[in-house]
Design an enzyme around this catalytic site. Structure first.
Site, PDB file in Angstrom:
ATOM      1  CD  GLU A   1     -10.025   4.135   0.805  1.00  0.00           C
ATOM      2  OE1 GLU A   1      -9.962   5.323   0.463  1.00  0.00           O
ATOM      3  OE2 GLU A   1      -9.228   3.271   0.384  1.00  0.00           O
TER       4      GLU A   1
ATOM      5  CB  SER B   1       0.120  -8.214  -0.804  1.00  0.00           C
ATOM      6  OG  SER B   1      -0.678  -8.957   0.078  1.00  0.00           O
TER       7      SER B   1
ATOM      8  CE  LYS C   1      -4.090  -2.034   0.403  1.00  0.00           C
ATOM      9  NZ  LYS C   1      -5.150  -1.899  -0.590  1.00  0.00           N
TER      10      LYS C   1
HETATM   11  C1  LIG Z   1      -1.413  -6.976   2.966  1.00  0.00           C
HETATM   12  C2  LIG Z   1      -2.583  -6.708   2.093  1.00  0.00           C
HETATM   13  N1  LIG Z   1      -2.708  -7.408   0.948  1.00  0.00           N
HETATM   14  C3  LIG Z   1      -3.754  -7.201   0.121  1.00  0.00           C
HETATM   15  C4  LIG Z   1      -4.736  -6.279   0.413  1.00  0.00           C
HETATM   16  C5  LIG Z   1      -5.885  -6.136  -0.539  1.00  0.00           C
HETATM   17  O1  LIG Z   1      -5.875  -4.950  -1.242  1.00  0.00           O
HETATM   18  P1  LIG Z   1      -5.576  -4.905  -2.792  1.00  0.00           P
HETATM   19  O2  LIG Z   1      -6.455  -5.938  -3.432  1.00  0.00           O
HETATM   20  O3  LIG Z   1      -5.893  -3.527  -3.187  1.00  0.00           O
HETATM   21  O4  LIG Z   1      -4.134  -5.246  -2.982  1.00  0.00           O
HETATM   22  C6  LIG Z   1      -4.649  -5.515   1.594  1.00  0.00           C
HETATM   23  C7  LIG Z   1      -5.673  -4.502   1.914  1.00  0.00           C
HETATM   24  O5  LIG Z   1      -5.687  -3.880   2.914  1.00  0.00           O
HETATM   25  C8  LIG Z   1      -3.539  -5.735   2.447  1.00  0.00           C
HETATM   26  O6  LIG Z   1      -3.396  -5.066   3.600  1.00  0.00           O
END
Ligand SMILES: Cc1ncc(COP(=O)(O)O)c(C=O)c1O
Length: 414
Positions: free
Chosen positions: A129, A395, A107
């Site tokens: 948000e 992620s 993020k």
């Molecule tokens: C570690 C992590 N992975 C994935 C996501 C999912 O978001 P996005 O689909 O936008 O990557 C989030 C959302 O808060 C997150 O904190």
């Protein structure tokens, strides 16, 4: 759904996507995307779009953004070989480590990029948000870095599930506003942030956290996140000896997934898998698997796939991971599904918990509950595809999930 595309459209749209021609000038990814907003928000979105067109690909902006990614975020993030998982799964497994980025998730790439843009657009303050809290923390940190005050809207339910992140936001100087309306999760928080933006569209910059919402956000967020895939592609070639046969990323709104997939779209030998939360089962309301089980419709200003009942009412969702608990998805993913370039599949709460446990034990990495969904799906694919090379978008890190994980003690699960 298929009727949205004419025969031959899929190839054309994939080519347009690879050539950087999507979204088109109306903000559309084929039939999806666009801008469905109340009249009161039109000037704010037009101003934002002009700003994005003026600054995003400008040399000075890119120089500053890239410098912040390197010096403050800590990029490039590592590509980690996973020898124990590889031996167990019978595949060659590699992890793109966004958990190692500053504040612990992908993020931050988007947050610092948009915070720099907010400065250039002359905003006096930033609103954001958050679902899992990672985007809220990233926004709070990025605003502190560029010197802008920050207010974060967060669903009351998510505030309970992600208490450590609420405290982190406070310490980083942000105000956190609890949203009690609707499902008290991400969807309600986005509604509230948009309502606030209308009150002062010139002074406020709305820092949206995923590749969702009206044009230009899905495009802006993709352009800020595709550094993940650019780095991963180069690192796979250099360190892993070739591109992956398959790449996996979890999908909430879809920002980490589009960031990883976009630079790999032309590499059609690489199968791409977006993994959605199957929650506690296939029934409407028991999961948040928008692409796997939803239908096209308009949600929060974008024509995309959404979870809705037979009367078109948007459904409340369930996922063990707050960051995936959203009844819509970014419109570019809706297109990539419709043209068959990306497969969208599910992993359940239980499978995600098991995958999180296996990764901890095998590789010493406590991943986020969101990310764990990608591992669960990759493991299943590996069982049917021995010897293949796999890339997983890691992620974010799981420290924020401890209040949830504590409810599932390790001894009880063994
Ligand atoms: C570690 C992590 N992975 C994935 C996501 C999912 O978001 P996005 O689909 O936008 O990557 C989030 C959302 O808060 C997150 O904190």
């Amino acid at each position: 759904m298929k009727s949205l595309l004419e025969s031959g459209d899929a190839e054309k749209l994939l080519a347009a996507s690879i050539n950087g021609e999507l979204p088109d000038e109306r903000g559309r990814f084929g039939p999806f995307g666009g801008r469905y907003i109340p009249e009161t928000l039109v000037p704010a979105f037009e101003r934002l779009e002009q700003g994005v067109r003026k600054f995003l690909h400008d040399d000075d902006f890119q120089k500053e953004f890239r410098a912040e990614l390197h010096n403050w975020v800590g990029r490039p993030t590592a590509l980690t070989p996973a020898p124990t998982l590889s031996a167990r799964w019978g595949c060659d497994v590699w992890l793109k480590r966004e958990d190692l980025a500053h504040t612990g998730a992908h993020k931050i790439n988007n947050a610092i990029g948009q915070a720099l843009l907010a400065k250039r657009l002359g905003a006096k303050r930033v609103i954001a948000e958050t679902g899992a809290g990672q985007h809220g923390v990233a926004s709070a940190a990025a605003c502190a870095r560029v010197g802008l005050p920050c207010t974060v809207y967060m669903g009351a339910l998510d505030m309970q599930r992600q208490a450590p992140n609420v405290d982190r936001m406070h310490r980083l100087g942000a105000e956190v506003v609890a949203v009690e309306s609707g499902d008290a999760t991400l969807r309600a928080a986005i509604d509230e942030a948009m309502r606030c933006w209308v009150s002062d569209p010139d002074g406020i910059y709305y820092l949206l956290g995923s590749a969702v919402g009206p044009h230009p956000y899905p495009w802006l967020v993709r352009e800020l996140q595709n550094v993940i895939g650019e780095e991963a592609r180069e690192q796979m070639l250099r360190l892993a000896g070739g591109l992956p046969d398959a790449a996996f990323a979890c999908v909430g709104g879809g920002s980490n997934a589009i960031g990883l997939f976009y630079p790999l779209l032309a590499d059609t030998q690489t199968e791409l898998f977006g993994v959605e939360p199957g929650g506690r089962g296939p029934g409407l309301g028991d999961n948040a698997a928008t692409l796997a089980t939803g239908r096209p419709g308009v949600l929060q200003g974008s024509y995309t796939m959404i979870l809705q009942d037979d009367d078109g009412q948007v459904q409340e969702t369930h996922s063990i991971s707050a960051g995936l608990d959203y009844s819509g998805v970014g419109p570019e993913h809706a297109l990539l599904q419709a043209i068959g370039r990306v497969n969208y599949i599910m992993a359940s709460d239980e499978e995600a918990l098991d995958a999180l446990g296996e990764l901890c034990e095998a590789e010493g990495i406590l991943t986020a509950l969101e990310t764990a969904h990608a591992y669960a799906a990759a493991k299943k694919w590996a069982a049917n595809n021995p010897g293949k090379r796999i890339l997983i978008g890691n992620s974010g890190r799981g420290d924020k999930d401890m209040p949830t994980l504590i409810q599932y003690p390790v001894s009880a699960r063994k």
